[in-house]
Design a protein around this motif. Structure first.
Motif, PDB file in Angstrom:
ATOM      1  N   GLU A  21       0.831  -1.200   0.000  1.00 12.77           N
ATOM      2  CA  GLU A  21       0.000   0.000   0.000  1.00 12.77           C
ATOM      3  C   GLU A  21       0.869   1.255   0.000  1.00 12.77           C
ATOM      4  OE1 GLU A  21      -4.117   1.720   0.813  1.00 12.77           O
ATOM      5  OE2 GLU A  21      -3.271  -0.028  -0.190  1.00 12.77           O
ATOM      6  N   LYS A  22       1.886   1.275   0.848  1.00 12.87           N
ATOM      7  CA  LYS A  22       2.759   2.443   0.937  1.00 12.87           C
ATOM      8  C   LYS A  22       3.519   2.668  -0.366  1.00 12.87           C
ATOM      9  CE  LYS A  22       5.046   2.894   4.829  1.00 12.87           C
ATOM     10  NZ  LYS A  22       5.937   2.523   5.962  1.00 12.87           N
ATOM     11  N   ALA A  23       4.049   1.587  -0.937  1.00 12.40           N
ATOM     12  CA  ALA A  23       4.803   1.717  -2.180  1.00 12.40           C
ATOM     13  C   ALA A  23       3.908   2.208  -3.315  1.00 12.40           C
ATOM     14  CB  ALA A  23       5.440   0.376  -2.542  1.00 12.40           C
ATOM     15  N   SER A  24       2.681   1.710  -3.385  1.00 14.28           N
ATOM     16  CA  SER A  24       1.770   2.111  -4.457  1.00 14.28           C
ATOM     17  C   SER A  24       1.361   3.573  -4.323  1.00 14.28           C
ATOM     18  CB  SER A  24       0.529   1.210  -4.450  1.00 14.28           C
ATOM     19  OG  SER A  24       0.881  -0.144  -4.662  1.00 14.28           O
ATOM     20  N   ILE A  25       1.193   4.044  -3.092  1.00 16.21           N
ATOM     21  CA  ILE A  25       0.870   5.454  -2.884  1.00 16.21           C
ATOM     22  C   ILE A  25       2.036   6.333  -3.330  1.00 16.21           C
ATOM     23  CG2 ILE A  25       0.472   7.195  -1.099  1.00 16.21           C
ATOM     24  CD1 ILE A  25      -2.011   5.634  -1.818  1.00 16.21           C
ATOM     25  N   LEU A  26       3.260   5.901  -3.040  1.00 14.01           N
ATOM     26  CA  LEU A  26       4.423   6.656  -3.505  1.00 14.01           C
ATOM     27  C   LEU A  26       4.481   6.691  -5.030  1.00 14.01           C
ATOM     28  CD1 LEU A  26       7.308   5.590  -1.071  1.00 14.01           C
ATOM     29  CD2 LEU A  26       6.163   7.804  -1.215  1.00 14.01           C
ATOM     30  N   PHE A  27       4.191   5.557  -5.663  1.00 15.88           N
ATOM     31  CA  PHE A  27       4.182   5.524  -7.134  1.00 15.88           C
ATOM     32  C   PHE A  27       3.160   6.511  -7.680  1.00 15.88           C
ATOM     33  CE2 PHE A  27       2.922   4.087 -11.299  1.00 15.88           C
ATOM     34  CZ  PHE A  27       4.106   3.657 -11.888  1.00 15.88           C
ATOM     35  N   ASN A  28       1.969   6.526  -7.083  1.00 13.23           N
ATOM     36  CA  ASN A  28       0.937   7.450  -7.556  1.00 13.23           C
ATOM     37  C   ASN A  28       1.322   8.904  -7.292  1.00 13.23           C
ATOM     38  OD1 ASN A  28      -0.656   5.481  -8.618  1.00 13.23           O
ATOM     39  ND2 ASN A  28      -2.317   5.667  -7.156  1.00 13.23           N
ATOM     40  N   MET A  29       2.065   9.140  -6.197  1.00 17.25           N
ATOM     41  CA  MET A  29       2.535  10.497  -5.937  1.00 17.25           C
ATOM     42  C   MET A  29       3.502  10.942  -7.032  1.00 17.25           C
ATOM     43  SD  MET A  29       4.378  12.018  -2.518  1.00 17.25           S
ATOM     44  CE  MET A  29       3.186  11.187  -1.481  1.00 17.25           C
ATOM     45  N   ALA A  30       4.425  10.048  -7.417  1.00 16.25           N
ATOM     46  CA  ALA A  30       5.345  10.368  -8.510  1.00 16.25           C
ATOM     47  C   ALA A  30       4.581  10.561  -9.816  1.00 16.25           C
ATOM     48  CB  ALA A  30       6.379   9.253  -8.654  1.00 16.25           C
ATOM     49  N   ALA A  31       3.567   9.715 -10.049  1.00 14.15           N
ATOM     50  CA  ALA A  31       2.758   9.846 -11.265  1.00 14.15           C
ATOM     51  C   ALA A  31       2.023  11.181 -11.287  1.00 14.15           C
ATOM     52  CB  ALA A  31       1.769   8.686 -11.356  1.00 14.15           C
ATOM     53  N   LEU A  32       1.507  11.590 -10.136  1.00 13.27           N
ATOM     54  CA  LEU A  32       0.777  12.858 -10.071  1.00 13.27           C
ATOM     55  C   LEU A  32       1.719  14.031 -10.328  1.00 13.27           C
ATOM     56  CD1 LEU A  32      -2.038  13.973  -9.576  1.00 13.27           C
ATOM     57  CD2 LEU A  32      -1.483  14.167  -7.150  1.00 13.27           C
ATOM     58  N   TYR A  33       2.937  13.977  -9.797  1.00 13.90           N
ATOM     59  CA  TYR A  33       3.919  15.022 -10.093  1.00 13.90           C
ATOM     60  C   TYR A  33       4.200  15.090 -11.600  1.00 13.90           C
ATOM     61  CZ  TYR A  33       5.399  16.573  -5.439  1.00 13.90           C
ATOM     62  OH  TYR A  33       5.456  17.156  -4.202  1.00 13.90           O
ATOM     63  N   SER A  34       4.307  13.912 -12.246  1.00 10.54           N
ATOM     64  CA  SER A  34       4.570  13.919 -13.686  1.00 10.54           C
ATOM     65  C   SER A  34       3.397  14.524 -14.452  1.00 10.54           C
ATOM     66  CB  SER A  34       4.854  12.497 -14.178  1.00 10.54           C
ATOM     67  OG  SER A  34       3.676  11.696 -14.183  1.00 10.54           O
ATOM     68  N   GLN A  35       2.176  14.294 -13.982  1.00  4.53           N
ATOM     69  CA  GLN A  35       1.005  14.890 -14.628  1.00  4.53           C
ATOM     70  C   GLN A  35       0.964  16.399 -14.418  1.00  4.53           C
ATOM     71  OE1 GLN A  35      -2.535  12.804 -13.377  1.00  4.53           O
ATOM     72  NE2 GLN A  35      -1.714  10.794 -13.912  1.00  4.53           N
ATOM     73  N   ILE A  36       1.383  16.847 -13.234  1.00  2.75           N
ATOM     74  CA  ILE A  36       1.459  18.290 -12.977  1.00  2.75           C
ATOM     75  C   ILE A  36       2.494  18.930 -13.896  1.00  2.75           C
ATOM     76  CG2 ILE A  36       2.107  20.015 -11.257  1.00  2.75           C
ATOM     77  CD1 ILE A  36       0.960  18.135  -9.115  1.00  2.75           C
ATOM     78  N   GLY A  37       3.641  18.246 -14.075  1.00  2.00           N
ATOM     79  CA  GLY A  37       4.669  18.771 -14.962  1.00  2.00           C
ATOM     80  C   GLY A  37       4.205  18.845 -16.402  1.00  2.00           C
ATOM     81  N   ALA A  38       3.481  17.817 -16.862  1.00  5.71           N
ATOM     82  CA  ALA A  38       2.988  17.811 -18.240  1.00  5.71           C
ATOM     83  C   ALA A  38       1.927  18.880 -18.463  1.00  5.71           C
ATOM     84  CB  ALA A  38       2.425  16.433 -18.582  1.00  5.71           C
ATOM     85  N   ARG A  39       1.214  19.233 -17.387  1.00  6.13           N
ATOM     86  CA  ARG A  39       0.125  20.195 -17.508  1.00  6.13           C
ATOM     87  C   ARG A  39       0.622  21.645 -17.488  1.00  6.13           C
ATOM     88  NH1 ARG A  39      -4.745  21.011 -13.075  1.00  6.13           N
ATOM     89  NH2 ARG A  39      -6.296  21.900 -14.479  1.00  6.13           N
ATOM     90  N   ALA A  40       1.831  21.879 -16.996  1.00  6.53           N
ATOM     91  CA  ALA A  40       2.337  23.243 -16.837  1.00  6.53           C
ATOM     92  C   ALA A  40       2.394  23.977 -18.181  1.00  6.53           C
ATOM     93  CB  ALA A  40       3.724  23.213 -16.193  1.00  6.53           C
ATOM     94  N   ASP A  41       2.175  25.272 -18.129  1.00 10.97           N
ATOM     95  CA  ASP A  41       2.221  26.110 -19.328  1.00 10.97           C
ATOM     96  C   ASP A  41       3.683  26.417 -19.645  1.00 10.97           C
ATOM     97  OD1 ASP A  41       1.907  27.862 -21.380  1.00 10.97           O
ATOM     98  OD2 ASP A  41       0.864  29.414 -20.224  1.00 10.97           O
ATOM     99  N   ARG A  42       4.228  25.733 -20.642  1.00 14.62           N
ATOM    100  CA  ARG A  42       5.649  25.873 -20.964  1.00 14.62           C
ATOM    101  C   ARG A  42       5.920  27.029 -21.915  1.00 14.62           C
ATOM    102  NH1 ARG A  42       5.616  20.250 -23.125  1.00 14.62           N
ATOM    103  NH2 ARG A  42       7.702  20.645 -23.970  1.00 14.62           N
ATOM    104  N   GLN A  43       4.942  27.900 -22.117  1.00 12.01           N
ATOM    105  CA  GLN A  43       5.161  29.117 -22.895  1.00 12.01           C
ATOM    106  C   GLN A  43       5.537  30.294 -22.000  1.00 12.01           C
ATOM    107  OE1 GLN A  43       5.033  28.867 -26.320  1.00 12.01           O
ATOM    108  NE2 GLN A  43       4.765  26.714 -25.769  1.00 12.01           N
ATOM    109  N   THR A  44       5.626  30.057 -20.680  1.00 14.34           N
ATOM    110  CA  THR A  44       5.993  31.101 -19.724  1.00 14.34           C
ATOM    111  C   THR A  44       7.124  30.592 -18.835  1.00 14.34           C
ATOM    112  OG1 THR A  44       4.398  30.373 -18.034  1.00 14.34           O
ATOM    113  CG2 THR A  44       3.605  31.928 -19.704  1.00 14.34           C
ATOM    114  N   GLN A  45       7.905  31.523 -18.287  1.00 10.77           N
ATOM    115  CA  GLN A  45       8.992  31.144 -17.396  1.00 10.77           C
ATOM    116  C   GLN A  45       8.452  30.489 -16.124  1.00 10.77           C
ATOM    117  OE1 GLN A  45      12.203  31.096 -17.590  1.00 10.77           O
ATOM    118  NE2 GLN A  45      12.629  32.245 -19.470  1.00 10.77           N
ATOM    119  N   ALA A  46       7.358  31.027 -15.589  1.00 12.22           N
ATOM    120  CA  ALA A  46       6.781  30.463 -14.372  1.00 12.22           C
ATOM    121  C   ALA A  46       6.292  29.040 -14.616  1.00 12.22           C
ATOM    122  CB  ALA A  46       5.638  31.348 -13.870  1.00 12.22           C
ATOM    123  N   GLY A  47       5.652  28.827 -15.767  1.00  7.87           N
ATOM    124  CA  GLY A  47       5.173  27.486 -16.078  1.00  7.87           C
ATOM    125  C   GLY A  47       6.307  26.497 -16.253  1.00  7.87           C
ATOM    126  N   LEU A  48       7.401  26.932 -16.885  1.00  6.64           N
ATOM    127  CA  LEU A  48       8.557  26.054 -17.053  1.00  6.64           C
ATOM    128  C   LEU A  48       9.198  25.730 -15.712  1.00  6.64           C
ATOM    129  CD1 LEU A  48      10.137  27.592 -20.270  1.00  6.64           C
ATOM    130  CD2 LEU A  48       9.314  25.244 -20.008  1.00  6.64           C
TER     131      LEU A  48
END
Length: 674
Positions: free
Chosen positions: A218-245
């Motif tokens: 359970e703990k390992a799977s939650i950590l995996f999902n936390m890493a997955a959520l960070y990757s989704q946040i990174g993919a969602r960022a607006d990379r046309q701005t310095q703040a988004g990058l």
């Protein structure tokens, strides 16, 4: 996805109602991301159904000697295996659907290449109620029904973690539940017995279920999902701005850090998506995407057509190409290549060619557009050019190349040729994958890069030149800022005194009375306090107090988290009538039975238990209004409210990353998973 704030007692920026914590996203919100996760859950159920059928057919094949029956079973197995292959391809398609995770600008006019996020692992519901209440009664000698509210809150928190919002609040939610699992593991999961709670998680890439009683899954799977959520946040960022990058870079670096923490902490995970080889590849992928965003951050203001600037950008692009080449090489290794989506492999190969081609284009532009003049710093240019190559072209010195106009054009055109060939190979790679073909923006970027290099080559090509073109050397990768993992800070876990590893007597009430202005004992320790130097003739000893007992309450005040000075303040006002205290004694735990092994299923990976084949039942929960504080309330220290058995978040909880909350405790089982 749209946030849905369900009854919540935490401090938030929005309106909340009564309760403990913020819930996840609305699971019924019909966003692209939620629809993908719903499809993933449906596919997981279909995969497990087919695997049950395959396992039954294989068992029948082993058990029967009737040739006719065997022929029918073999035929049935072929159908089942075909269905499984189709389901696996559908799951691969979900992992290849990256466009829904990108920023909204991605669907408009943009020059950003799409990034690859991880999908969240799916799980089945878990009922903690019966097992925890039984354990509370047996181990702690208390009525487990008194803690039904806390158990319900824990189950609600877990359910919310299945649909976390794609922002920092979603990460906080997962980190919060991870910290609660550490407390839960300490208090209820004894190393010498199992309490009958099964955790089922599905592999993110294959959909194969893994079911274990060990809470480490359970703990390992939650950590995996936390890493997955960070990757989704990174993919969602607006990379046309310095703040988004900056947000994207931080998110991918944190994703790599969580994956590294998972790899180093849980060393024997049964699910293949959390195996060391797969995690190593995912870490490289997250860091490569962070490096790509760093390159975009450098080039966002524009690239000056200046000699030193062009060489610098060329080496930055070569660094991105190098990192993606490492990702690609790890993806094509066995057995990773059998489980990673073909889209991922081709995307990493495509980006390797694309960024290496950009590096050659920038070097060619520096050589073709800028000639050495008397006003230029010859030594500085010579040094800069020498650092671009491991070995100079055809053994020429940097100064000879710089001062010879024809030689500059010849080497510059050689770099343009490599740029053209690289972009053509990237376009061929793009055409090989049907999921890549859906990304029109990617095709446009590659075609634009190829056209730019061809135009540059035509501008510098002379009809009278018949010299054979040389092969341009590789460009040394170099970066001013390398993407690094942001590893979460491990903090100290809960005290291990009151835990499932120890056996305790039921709480005893002792009446304390002064005798010659003396209680008859002294105190030692710090949270919790222990009785020592007990006078066997004092009134407390006559009441049943023993040396070594742990003091858990003075009057109506819980004191499990109090130090000696705080407890002495409670006892200083004891008069002739006395005061009641509550104590517990540690019992001998050497006679506890060893745990029994859970059954495993031979047709699937050995960690897969038959229990996970059971159907979920609707859980009707009843809540109590009144809560009775007890000596079991050992969790996060909370002076505003009596702690609960499960230590749900208090009102001062502020976040998951680099904040003073026990997000990543050290108190995990060193044996890791199973």
């Amino acid at each position: 996805m749209t946030d849905a704030l369900i009854p919540n007692g935490c401090k938030t920026n929005g309106p909340v109602e009564s309760g403990y914590f913020k819930k996840g996203c609305n699971p019924f919100a019909q966003t692209g991301r939620s629809q993908l996760q719903n499809k993933r859950a449906v596919l997981n159920q279909k995969i497990i159904k087919q695997m049950r059928m395959r396992a039954g057919a294989e068992n029948l094949l082993k058990a029967t000697s009737n040739n006719k029956v065997r022929e029918q079973v073999v035929l049935e197995l072929s159908y089942v295996n075909s269905d499984l292959q189709l389901l696996m391809e559908q799951l691969e398609g979900l992992n290849s659907s990256v466009e829904v995770y990108q920023n909204v600008q991605f669907h408009r006019e943009t020059s950003s290449i799409p990034l690859i996020p991880l999908g969240l692992k799916e799980t089945k519901d878990v009922d903690f109620s019966v097992a925890l209440k039984d354990f509370i009664l047996e181990h702690y000698s208390e009525d487990g029904s008194n803690f039904q509210d806390e158990i319900d809150d824990l189950m609600d928190l877990r359910q919310a973690c299945r649909t976390p919002s794609r922002n920092s609040s979603g990460v906080d939610l997962l980190a919060n539940y991870f910290s609660q699992l550490t407390f839960l593991e300490t208090r209820f999961f004894s190393p010498t017995r199992q309490i009958g709670i099964f955790f089922t998680w599905y592999d993110s890439f294959t959909g194969v279920p893994v079911c274990q009683q060990n809470i480490s899954l359970e703990k390992a799977s939650i950590l995996f999902n936390m890493a997955a959520l960070y990757s989704q946040i990174g993919a969602r960022a607006d990379r046309q701005t310095q703040a988004g990058l900056e947000d994207a870079i931080a998110a991918f670096q944190k994703s790599a850090g969580v994956l590294h923490y998972l790899k180093e902490t849980f060393t024997h995970t049964p699910s293949y998506d959390m195996s060391p080889a797969m995690l190593s590849m995912l870490i490289r992928l997250m860091l490569a995407q962070a490096q790509e965003c760093l390159f975009e951050q450098i080039t966002l203001p524009g690239i000056r057509n200046e000699f030193f600037s062009l060489l610098r950008i060329a080496q930055e692009a070569a660094k991105v190409g190098e990192t993606y080449n490492e990702v690609h090489q790890s993806m094509i290794q066995t057995p990773i290549r059998n489980n990673v989506p073909f889209f991922w492999t081709t995307m990493s190969e495509l980006k390797t060619n694309h960024y290496n081609s950009l590096a050659h284009y920038f070097v060619s532009t520096a050589l073709l557009d800028h000639q050495l003049t008397p006003s230029d710093d010859e030594d500085k240019q010579e040094k800069a050019l020498s650092q671009v190559y491991d070995a100079m072209p055809e053994g020429r010195s940097p100064f000879d190349i710089l001062k010879d106009k024809d030689e500059r054009r010849r080497i510059g055109k050689a770099h343009l040729q490599r740029s053209i060939m690289g972009h053509e190979e990237a376009i061929r790679t793009h055409s090989r994958c049907r999921h890549l073909q859906k990304l029109d923006i990617l095709s446009d970027i590659l075609q634009a890069g190829l056209k730019r290099s061809l135009t540059k080559f035509e501008q510098n090509d002379k009809e009278e030149e018949f010299t054979d073109y040389m092969l341009a050397p590789d460009i040394i990768s170099k970066t001013e800022k390398k993407a690094e993992m942001e590893i979460p800070t491990a903090t100290k876990g809960p005290l291990s005194v009151f835990s499932a590893k120890q056996r305790w007597s039921a709480p005893r009430t002792i009446r304390l009375r002064l005798q010659d202005r003396d209680l008859g004992f002294t105190l030692k320790g710090d949270a919790p306090i222990q009785i020592q130097s007990l006078d066997p003739l004092c009134p407390a000893a006559a009441e049943g107090l023993k040396e070594g007992d742990y003091l858990v309450a003075v009057g109506d005040t819980e004191c499990k988290w109090l130090g000696v000075s705080d407890v002495m303040k409670l006892l200083k006002d004891v008069d002739e009538e006395g005061v009641d205290i509550r104590v517990v004694s540690m019992l001998d735990s050497s006679s506890q039975p060893m745990p029994t092994k859970s059954a495993t299923y031979g047709g699937l990976p050995k960690t897969y238990s038959m229990i996970c084949l059971a159907h979920d039942e609707d859980d009707k929960k009843s809540r109590k209004v009144a809560k009775k504080p007890s000596f079991l309330s050992w969790g996060l220290k909370n002076k505003q409210k009596s702690g609960s058995t499960l230590s749900l978040p208090n009102a001062d909880y502020n976040g998951a990353w680099n904040r003073p909350c026990p997000t990543y405790p050290n108190s995990y089982n060193e044996s890791a998973l199973y």
